[in-house]
Design an enzyme around this catalytic site. Structure first.
Site, PDB file in Angstrom:
ATOM      1  N   THR A  37      24.655  32.930  41.546  1.00 28.83           N
ATOM      2  CA  THR A  37      25.153  33.514  42.794  1.00 28.83           C
ATOM      3  C   THR A  37      25.319  35.028  42.675  1.00 28.83           C
ATOM      4  O   THR A  37      24.804  35.792  43.500  1.00 28.83           O
ATOM      5  CB  THR A  37      26.524  32.871  43.140  1.00 28.83           C
ATOM      6  OG1 THR A  37      26.361  31.461  43.135  1.00 28.83           O
ATOM      7  CG2 THR A  37      27.030  33.334  44.485  1.00 28.83           C
ATOM      8  N   VAL A  38      26.017  35.472  41.648  1.00 28.84           N
ATOM      9  CA  VAL A  38      26.343  36.897  41.544  1.00 28.84           C
ATOM     10  C   VAL A  38      25.128  37.709  41.093  1.00 28.84           C
ATOM     11  O   VAL A  38      24.808  38.769  41.668  1.00 28.84           O
ATOM     12  CB  VAL A  38      27.541  37.131  40.583  1.00 28.84           C
ATOM     13  CG1 VAL A  38      27.968  38.589  40.624  1.00 28.84           C
ATOM     14  CG2 VAL A  38      28.709  36.225  40.954  1.00 28.84           C
ATOM     15  N   LYS A  47      36.220  36.709  34.580  1.00 26.79           N
ATOM     16  CA  LYS A  47      37.680  36.792  34.379  1.00 26.79           C
ATOM     17  C   LYS A  47      38.154  35.926  33.223  1.00 26.79           C
ATOM     18  O   LYS A  47      39.107  36.265  32.525  1.00 26.79           O
ATOM     19  CB  LYS A  47      38.438  36.422  35.642  1.00 26.79           C
ATOM     20  CG  LYS A  47      38.079  35.064  36.237  1.00 26.79           C
ATOM     21  CD  LYS A  47      37.124  35.208  37.373  1.00 26.79           C
ATOM     22  CE  LYS A  47      36.698  33.891  37.963  1.00 26.79           C
ATOM     23  NZ  LYS A  47      35.772  34.045  39.068  1.00 26.79           N
ATOM     24  N   VAL A  92      38.084  40.115  39.572  1.00 27.54           N
ATOM     25  CA  VAL A  92      39.355  39.866  40.262  1.00 27.54           C
ATOM     26  C   VAL A  92      39.186  40.028  41.770  1.00 27.54           C
ATOM     27  O   VAL A  92      38.806  41.108  42.251  1.00 27.54           O
ATOM     28  CB  VAL A  92      40.460  40.835  39.760  1.00 27.54           C
ATOM     29  CG1 VAL A  92      41.781  40.542  40.461  1.00 27.54           C
ATOM     30  CG2 VAL A  92      40.625  40.728  38.253  1.00 27.54           C
ATOM     31  N   GLY A 101      30.374  22.764  47.431  1.00 23.07           N
ATOM     32  CA  GLY A 101      30.080  23.569  46.244  1.00 23.07           C
ATOM     33  C   GLY A 101      31.124  24.650  45.994  1.00 23.07           C
ATOM     34  O   GLY A 101      30.878  25.624  45.282  1.00 23.07           O
ATOM     35  N   GLU A 142      34.725  24.836  40.971  1.00 23.47           N
ATOM     36  CA  GLU A 142      34.105  25.078  39.667  1.00 23.47           C
ATOM     37  C   GLU A 142      33.673  23.730  39.073  1.00 23.47           C
ATOM     38  O   GLU A 142      34.178  22.674  39.480  1.00 23.47           O
ATOM     39  CB  GLU A 142      35.136  25.717  38.714  1.00 23.47           C
ATOM     40  CG  GLU A 142      35.653  27.057  39.161  1.00 23.47           C
ATOM     41  CD  GLU A 142      34.876  28.224  38.571  1.00 23.47           C
ATOM     42  OE1 GLU A 142      33.940  27.980  37.787  1.00 23.47           O
ATOM     43  OE2 GLU A 142      35.203  29.365  38.924  1.00 23.47           O
ATOM     44  N   ASP A 181      42.048  29.695  37.207  1.00 23.24           N
ATOM     45  CA  ASP A 181      41.167  30.804  37.594  1.00 23.24           C
ATOM     46  C   ASP A 181      41.985  31.942  38.207  1.00 23.24           C
ATOM     47  O   ASP A 181      41.791  33.120  37.871  1.00 23.24           O
ATOM     48  CB  ASP A 181      40.123  30.274  38.596  1.00 23.24           C
ATOM     49  CG  ASP A 181      39.356  31.381  39.274  1.00 23.24           C
ATOM     50  OD1 ASP A 181      38.399  31.887  38.670  1.00 23.24           O
ATOM     51  OD2 ASP A 181      39.731  31.762  40.410  1.00 23.24           O
ATOM     52  N   LYS A 197      42.885  36.008  36.759  1.00 25.80           N
ATOM     53  CA  LYS A 197      42.805  37.280  37.494  1.00 25.80           C
ATOM     54  C   LYS A 197      44.147  38.006  37.465  1.00 25.80           C
ATOM     55  O   LYS A 197      44.214  39.218  37.239  1.00 25.80           O
ATOM     56  CB  LYS A 197      42.385  37.000  38.938  1.00 25.80           C
ATOM     57  CG  LYS A 197      41.027  36.312  39.037  1.00 25.80           C
ATOM     58  CD  LYS A 197      40.778  35.779  40.431  1.00 25.80           C
ATOM     59  CE  LYS A 197      39.498  34.950  40.480  1.00 25.80           C
ATOM     60  NZ  LYS A 197      39.301  34.242  41.748  1.00 25.80           N
TER      61      LYS A 197
END
Ligand SMILES: NC(=O)c1ccc[n+]([C@@H]2O[C@H](COP(=O)([O-])OP(=O)(O)OC[C@H]3O[C@@H](n4cnc5c(N)ncnc54)[C@H](OP(=O)(O)O)[C@@H]3O)[C@@H](O)[C@H]2O)c1
Length: 428
Positions: free
Chosen positions: A14-15, A107, A134, A189, A192, A203, A207
């Protein structure tokens, strides 16, 4: 124009794909703003053949992220794999050792190994940047390390896990139980691979501890964060809280008190009129209180291709411009080991009890609270079936340890039909 800034990108999910799209679509704009072209030399992921909806033909493929990190023809290693160990950690370490600047969105890696990686990066004279780690697209790392650097920070808080906020707000708007919305989020989706990272608050706490390190000049300390997930929050809790003027959020809170560093991530009540209460779906908000600036809040998309890639690109631009910043806002060697404290300040609490429908149950609750010196601000009993009476009690401000003792005493009375729930009320 001067030499190009050459990136090596590991992780094309994705990123990673979002970052490549921005670099391909906005090459000229980035060159103008960064003062030099931004190019991609090489990329790496698990599968070379996967269709990724982006043209990779100009980039060299590396099977191994560690080899990519060490290449002579990259200036910046961009780690977008994820995970606090394995290839993510090994490749970041390799990049630092090879004298490369590093950008990561990871993170988990920084929450577990932030101090050692920061020391290594600063000793090697390279950047280690993590804006995307974050609160997604919200540039909170830059705000804290840069724009707010003149403030003594008193408190940092926020909603930093979009999936939990989606679940809580969807439960409320569609009047659905937790289990149904959890499954829905899974199908979409949003969760995680290990859902407990989201719904268990892990998660979001990853952060929070990064922010508290910058805010308070302390070494990252994830083990010192108090954690509670949203799994115990029922649709009835959400409705009853709303009736009493509150909304339930998974709220992170970091504060330096006389007792030490307090970091918690818990479902909490916030006044329904507060900005935090207005957050819907996957939106995040981070609130910072500084001695000079007062309170400021930043709100935006906490995840997703565009917002997260936007944050990565902020780091790319800073490096292109030649900026260098200590990883946590001051040299890593000067960060103090955090003295971890349990939340000590006084605040109001809300107790949710499902009392057995029997004579004297409420009187026993009242005397347990009185015995522990917890005084009741207001209380409401909601409509109920024959077996159980839902009651919500809002206390006057009291220390958490005091109300926890009362709570334990009530739980031991055997007058409830369901596990009681205790939620802090945060004046946000
Ligand atoms: N998604 C978000 O909205 C978001 C927001 C903030 C931060 N982040 C962070 O950003 C990072 C990436 O997240 P993501 O959502 O993009 O993950 P993702 O979609 O699961 O992508 C992970 C990528 O890593 C690749 N990969 C896995 N093992 C690898 C290895 N050994 N060597 C090289 N590449 C490997 C995968 O390859 P294949 O594609 O071939 O399987 C995949 O391309 C994580 O740290 C995450 O916490 C994500």
């Amino acid at each position: 124009m001067s030499n190009a800034l050459r990136l090596g990108i590991a992780g094309l999910g994705t990123v990673g794909v979002g970052v490549i799209k921005i670099i391909q679509e906005h090459a000229t704009m980035l060159e103008m703003r960064g003062g030099r072209p931004v190019t991609i030399t090489a990329v790496s992921a698990r599968s070379k053949t996967k269709n990724r909806d982006v043209d990779l033909s100009d980039y060299t493929w590396e099977d191994n992220a560690v080899e990519l990190a060490k290449r002579d023809d990259i200036d910046v290693f961009v780690e977008l794999i994820g995970g606090d160990s394995g290839p993510a950690k090994a490749s970041v370490e390799a990049a630092i050792a090879a004298g490369k600047d590093v950008i990561t969105a990871n993170k988990a890696l920084l929450a577990m190994h932030g101090q050692e990686l920061a020391v290594a990066a600063e000793n090697a004279g390279v950047n280690l940047r993590y804006e995307a780690a974050v609160a997604g697209g919200i540039p909170i790392i830059k705000a804290l390390t840069d724009g707010l650097a003149g403030n003594k920070i008193n408190r940092v808080m926020g909603v930093m896990n979009g999936t939990c906020n989606y679940i809580l707000t969807r439960m409320e708007s569609a009047n659905l139980p937790y289990e149904t919305v959890f499954e829905e989020a899974n199908q979409l989706g949003y969760l995680e691979a290990d859902p407990n990272l989201d719904v268990g608050g892990i998660d979001a706490a990853h952060k929070l501890v990064l922010l508290s390190s910058i805010a308070f000049g302390t070494q990252v300390n994830f083990a010192g964060a108090e954690l509670e997930g949203i799994g115990e929050v029922t649709i009835e809790d959400i409705e009853h809280a709303r009736d009493m003027g509150f909304r339930i959020k998974l709220l992170g809170l970091a504060e330096m008190t006389d007792a030490g560093l307090e970091q918690s991530m818990r479902p909490s009540l916030v006044p329904a009129t507060s900005p935090l209460a207005q957050l819907e779906g996957g939106t995040n908000m981070v609130v910072v209180e500084g001695d000079a600036v007062g309170q400021i809040a930043m709100r935006g998309a906490g995840a997703g291709e565009g917002p997260t890639a936007s944050a990565v690109m902020g780091d790319v631009m800073d490096i292109a411009r030649g900026l260098k910043m200590p990883v946590f806002g001051q040299p890593a060697s000067t960060l103090k080991e955090a003295k971890i404290a349990k939340a000590s300040g006084k605040s109001a609490f809300c107790l949710r009890l499902n009392l057995k429908d029997e004579a004297g149950a409420m009187a026993k609750v009242s005397s347990a609270l009185a015995d522990a010196s917890v005084s009741i601000d207001r209380m409401r009993q909601f409509s109920h079936d024959d077996a159980s009476a839902p009651v919500m009690i809002v206390t006057h401000p009291v220390e958490r340890t005091t109300v926890e003792a009362a709570f334990a005493a009530i739980a031991a009375l055997n007058i409830t039909t369901q596990e009681p729930l205790m939620l802090g009320i945060v004046d946000a």
